[in-house]
Motif scaffolding. Sequence first.
Motif, PDB file in Angstrom:
ATOM      1  N   VAL A   1       0.930  -1.547  -0.156  1.00 24.27           N
ATOM      2  CA  VAL A   1       0.287   0.139   0.050  1.00 24.27           C
ATOM      3  C   VAL A   1       0.976   1.042   0.079  1.00 24.27           C
ATOM      4  N   THR A   2       0.731   2.106  -0.785  1.00 16.04           N
ATOM      5  CA  THR A   2       1.581   3.150  -1.432  1.00 16.04           C
ATOM      6  C   THR A   2       0.596   4.728  -1.305  1.00 16.04           C
ATOM      7  N   PRO A   3      -0.308   5.062  -0.629  1.00 16.75           N
ATOM      8  CA  PRO A   3      -1.016   5.908  -0.538  1.00 16.75           C
ATOM      9  C   PRO A   3      -0.508   7.171  -0.342  1.00 16.75           C
ATOM     10  N   ILE A   4      -0.433   8.562  -1.794  1.00 20.21           N
ATOM     11  CA  ILE A   4      -0.354   9.520  -1.912  1.00 20.21           C
ATOM     12  C   ILE A   4      -0.668  10.580  -0.719  1.00 20.21           C
ATOM     13  N   PHE A   5      -0.172  10.472   0.075  1.00 17.02           N
ATOM     14  CA  PHE A   5       0.474  12.146   0.711  1.00 17.02           C
ATOM     15  C   PHE A   5       0.985  12.987   1.129  1.00 17.02           C
ATOM     16  N   MET A   6      -0.063  14.153   1.188  1.00 17.72           N
ATOM     17  CA  MET A   6       0.868  15.582   1.168  1.00 17.72           C
ATOM     18  C   MET A   6       0.079  16.468   1.983  1.00 17.72           C
ATOM     19  N   SER A   7      -0.994  17.305   1.382  1.00 25.19           N
ATOM     20  CA  SER A   7      -1.548  18.170   2.328  1.00 25.19           C
ATOM     21  C   SER A   7      -2.223  17.507   3.095  1.00 25.19           C
ATOM     22  N   TRP A   8      -3.413  16.028   3.287  1.00 24.92           N
ATOM     23  CA  TRP A   8      -3.429  15.458   3.941  1.00 24.92           C
ATOM     24  C   TRP A   8      -2.440  15.359   4.927  1.00 24.92           C
ATOM     25  N   ALA A   9      -0.809  15.011   4.863  1.00 22.48           N
ATOM     26  CA  ALA A   9       0.013  14.952   6.246  1.00 22.48           C
ATOM     27  C   ALA A   9       0.577  16.602   6.520  1.00 22.48           C
ATOM     28  N   ALA A  10       0.207  17.011   5.753  1.00 23.19           N
ATOM     29  CA  ALA A  10       0.680  18.523   6.428  1.00 23.19           C
ATOM     30  C   ALA A  10      -0.391  18.795   7.750  1.00 23.19           C
ATOM     31  N   HIS A  11      -1.107  18.572   7.168  1.00 22.10           N
ATOM     32  CA  HIS A  11      -2.290  18.623   8.178  1.00 22.10           C
ATOM     33  C   HIS A  11      -2.252  18.179   9.496  1.00 22.10           C
ATOM     34  N   TYR A  12      -2.159  16.044   9.082  1.00 26.20           N
ATOM     35  CA  TYR A  12      -1.965  15.436  10.065  1.00 26.20           C
ATOM     36  C   TYR A  12      -1.381  15.799  11.511  1.00 26.20           C
ATOM     37  N   ILE A  13       0.005  16.541  11.366  1.00 28.39           N
ATOM     38  CA  ILE A  13       0.837  17.011  12.402  1.00 28.39           C
ATOM     39  C   ILE A  13       0.984  18.422  12.036  1.00 28.39           C
ATOM     40  N   ASP A  14      -0.434  19.286  12.010  1.00 28.76           N
ATOM     41  CA  ASP A  14      -0.254  20.497  12.250  1.00 28.76           C
ATOM     42  C   ASP A  14      -0.313  22.067  11.791  1.00 28.76           C
ATOM     43  N   ARG A  15      -0.011  21.184  10.380  1.00 30.78           N
ATOM     44  CA  ARG A  15       0.654  22.386   9.530  1.00 30.78           C
ATOM     45  C   ARG A  15       0.161  23.019   8.522  1.00 30.78           C
ATOM     46  N   THR A  16       0.605  23.939   7.696  1.00 34.49           N
ATOM     47  CA  THR A  16       0.547  23.861   6.401  1.00 34.49           C
ATOM     48  C   THR A  16       0.180  23.215   5.332  1.00 34.49           C
ATOM     49  N   TYR A  17      -0.653  23.176   3.919  1.00 30.53           N
ATOM     50  CA  TYR A  17       0.000  22.438   2.917  1.00 30.53           C
ATOM     51  C   TYR A  17       1.570  23.400   2.509  1.00 30.53           C
ATOM     52  N   ARG A  18       1.351  24.904   2.339  1.00 27.92           N
ATOM     53  CA  ARG A  18       2.455  25.514   1.747  1.00 27.92           C
ATOM     54  C   ARG A  18       3.889  25.529   3.162  1.00 27.92           C
ATOM     55  N   GLU A  19       4.459  24.924   3.982  1.00 26.32           N
ATOM     56  CA  GLU A  19       4.755  24.905   5.246  1.00 26.32           C
ATOM     57  C   GLU A  19       5.255  23.033   4.374  1.00 26.32           C
ATOM     58  N   TYR A  20       4.546  22.137   4.257  1.00 20.52           N
ATOM     59  CA  TYR A  20       4.973  20.859   3.978  1.00 20.52           C
ATOM     60  C   TYR A  20       5.676  20.815   2.346  1.00 20.52           C
ATOM     61  N   TYR A  21       5.165  22.282   1.305  1.00 20.49           N
ATOM     62  CA  TYR A  21       6.069  21.917   0.058  1.00 20.49           C
ATOM     63  C   TYR A  21       7.775  23.312   0.084  1.00 20.49           C
ATOM     64  N   LEU A  22       7.021  24.599   1.460  1.00 19.44           N
ATOM     65  CA  LEU A  22       8.214  25.168   1.112  1.00 19.44           C
ATOM     66  C   LEU A  22       8.982  24.592   2.395  1.00 19.44           C
ATOM     67  N   ASP A  23       8.901  23.654   3.138  1.00 16.58           N
ATOM     68  CA  ASP A  23       9.790  23.964   4.719  1.00 16.58           C
ATOM     69  C   ASP A  23       9.762  21.880   4.980  1.00 16.58           C
ATOM     70  N   GLY A  24      11.378  22.194   4.010  1.00 21.60           N
ATOM     71  CA  GLY A  24      12.041  20.059   3.900  1.00 21.60           C
ATOM     72  C   GLY A  24      11.166  19.856   5.354  1.00 21.60           C
ATOM     73  N   GLU A  25      11.768  20.173   6.246  1.00 23.25           N
ATOM     74  CA  GLU A  25      11.552  19.633   7.771  1.00 23.25           C
ATOM     75  C   GLU A  25      10.414  19.283   8.240  1.00 23.25           C
ATOM     76  N   VAL A  26       8.960  19.644   7.779  1.00 25.94           N
ATOM     77  CA  VAL A  26       7.727  19.807   7.645  1.00 25.94           C
ATOM     78  C   VAL A  26       7.529  18.535   7.110  1.00 25.94           C
ATOM     79  N   LEU A  27       8.082  18.151   5.642  1.00 25.35           N
ATOM     80  CA  LEU A  27       7.436  17.560   4.941  1.00 25.35           C
ATOM     81  C   LEU A  27       8.044  16.104   5.544  1.00 25.35           C
TER      82      LEU A  27
END
Length: 337
Positions: free
Chosen positions: A21-47
């Motif tokens: 199983v290999t779902p594509i997590f992006m925005s959902w993963a960011a929200h799972y750790i209480d961060r925004t999607y913008r933080e997810y793709y602009l901040d490597g540590e958040v990703l």
Amino acid sequence: MTSKERLYAAIAGRPCDRPAVTPIFMSWAAHYIDRTYREYYLDGEVLVAAQLAVTRAFGIDQASAISDPWREASGFGMAFDYPEEGVGLPRGYLIDSDADIRKLRPIDPARSGRMRQRVESVGQLAEAVGRTHSVLGWVEGPLAEFADLRGVERAMLDLIDDPGLYLAAGEVVVENAIGFARAQIAAGADMIGIGDAAASLVGPSLYRDLVLPLETRLVAAIHDAGAAAKLHICGNTGPIVGLMARTGADVIDLDWMVPLAKARETVGPDVALCGNFDPVGVLLNGTPETVAAAARECLRLGGSRFILMPGCEVPPGTPEANIRAFCPGAGGAPSRF
């Protein structure tokens, strides 16, 4: 089996202890750790933190550095505005005429901030889980990147009216993607995803003549560098799925609108398919029971070389229970398969 062993057994058609199983997590993963999607793709540590969180919480088999479509375009020199909860918005396109092709130069990922960040994130994921899990790097495919640099509408018209413009840009785009892929493989990615969403907008003849040769070259270079390749084209790729398999990619992603049984019939039993239940109609808006039923049907139709995931990204707002319903490693879900 480890997650990595399971994934590559599924690709090879060997028996697995459970579905890969290999779902594509992006925005959902960011929200799972209480961060925004913008933080997810602009901040490597958040990703990295978000990917590790969902990988561990749901028992999935691959951690991924996929984030947004603009890393290479940024390296080429495009500027963007980045909303808090959406992908970047181009301030303008790089290619307005034939003369602008000279603006395209292969980019050293170490000298491009957003490309370097992805390489670094891959390295951190590989260090954290690479012994037990697959780590997926990511590059834009040739037509998708041309559309990023030119604009989708003009890019589609060029394929009919001025294919030479696309082909000239494509030479540089593919060489850049090869360099970017190699850097991620050196950092620890065992698989590279190729996102070529714009290719779903063209018919078989245009895909065969203009897109397939460049994708094939990119896949071959990824293999030469020691990694597997995954071809991801969002949308209805039913008319071109047989051609997609001719790229030599180890995994072909299928979006939800592609009939899985027909795709399997078209590509034959020796190609690994990945997908493909509806991420919105089933995963976001369904129940754990309907998600599990859709997952079972995909597994039935996909055959032995099959990896389970929604047809595309896990949508923001998807109930956690629905994700657990198709992730056998998340606890409680294996009985549904």
